[in-house]
Design a protein around this motif. Structure first.
Motif: not given
Length: 227
Positions: A42-63
């Protein structure tokens, strides 16, 4: 006030794992000959995330659009079985932590895009060094399955995210306290991708999707007991 969408149903996919754990004592009699091969942590965990994301709209990538996922914490429970004196099979479940996706860059003003409860499940095999020592390091690898139990709208309407498998690299140290109990320090790097989608209210309700690579890094401090 807009009503939150109903929680998405939970999918159970670990029945095969329970069957495997039941069969293991018969498959590995050598491990059970001297002492019980079973242990639990049994334990306690700390979870760290990266921020990599590619956001897309109908016309392609959102700048300039980016997504940040703040760190979170949760309680975890692990069931283990010693296949040999040095090799362990481990299955870990976590109390579902709350994950937030927050807008950055051109989405900074949008604030929180969505919130979700995620359920991490991991199956790994580890190899332990220095089995008779006071400090017993180990390394391992395995697979993870991340389930989204429910997803709530933020700046995204009709928000949803996909359950996905990932890979796990693991390293840790086991410090025996007595014949049964030990202190465990564990680190796991998950390589995990998912897709989130919804309608961006800050862009007039435009449908958007994001290919996320959160790649969580999970640090756990726990107490383990051998049965």
């Amino acid at each position: 006030m807009r009503a939150l969408p109903p929680p998405r149903p939970v999918r159970h996919s670990s029945g095969w794992l329970y069957a495997l754990l039941i069969l293991l004592p018969g498959l590995c009699p050598a491990a059970a000959a001297s002492e019980s091969p079973w242990f639990a942590t049994l334990g306690v965990s700390t979870i760290s995330f990266t921020s990599s994301a590619d956001l897309q709209g109908p016309q392609g990538r959102i700048p300039g659009a980016a997504i940040d996922i703040p760190d979170t914490q949760t309680l975890v429970a692990e069931l283990g079985y010693a296949l040999t004196p040095a090799v362990d099979l481990r299955f870990l479940l976590g109390v579902p932590p709350n994950l937030k996706a927050e807008g950055r860059g051109s989405l900074q003003a949008a604030g929180t895009l969505l919130e979700a409860r995620i359920a991490p499940a991991m199956l790994s095999v580890t190899y332990q060094f220095n089995q008779d020592g006071r400090i017993r390091p180990y390394i391992g690898a395995g697979v993870a399955y991340i389930m989204f139990l429910n997803t709530q709208d933020g700046a995204l309407d009709n928000a949803q995210a996909d359950d996905r498998f990932g890979q796990v690299l693991q390293a840790g140290v086991d410090i025996p306290l007595d014949a049964s109990w030990s202190l465990v320090l564990d680190a796991r790097q998950l390589y995990w991708k998912t897709t989130a989608s919804g309608n961006a209210t800050s862009f007039g309700g435009m449908p958007v999707s994001a290919d996320l690579e959160p790649d969580p890094l999970m640090f756990t401090l726990g107490l383990s007991r051998r049965f």
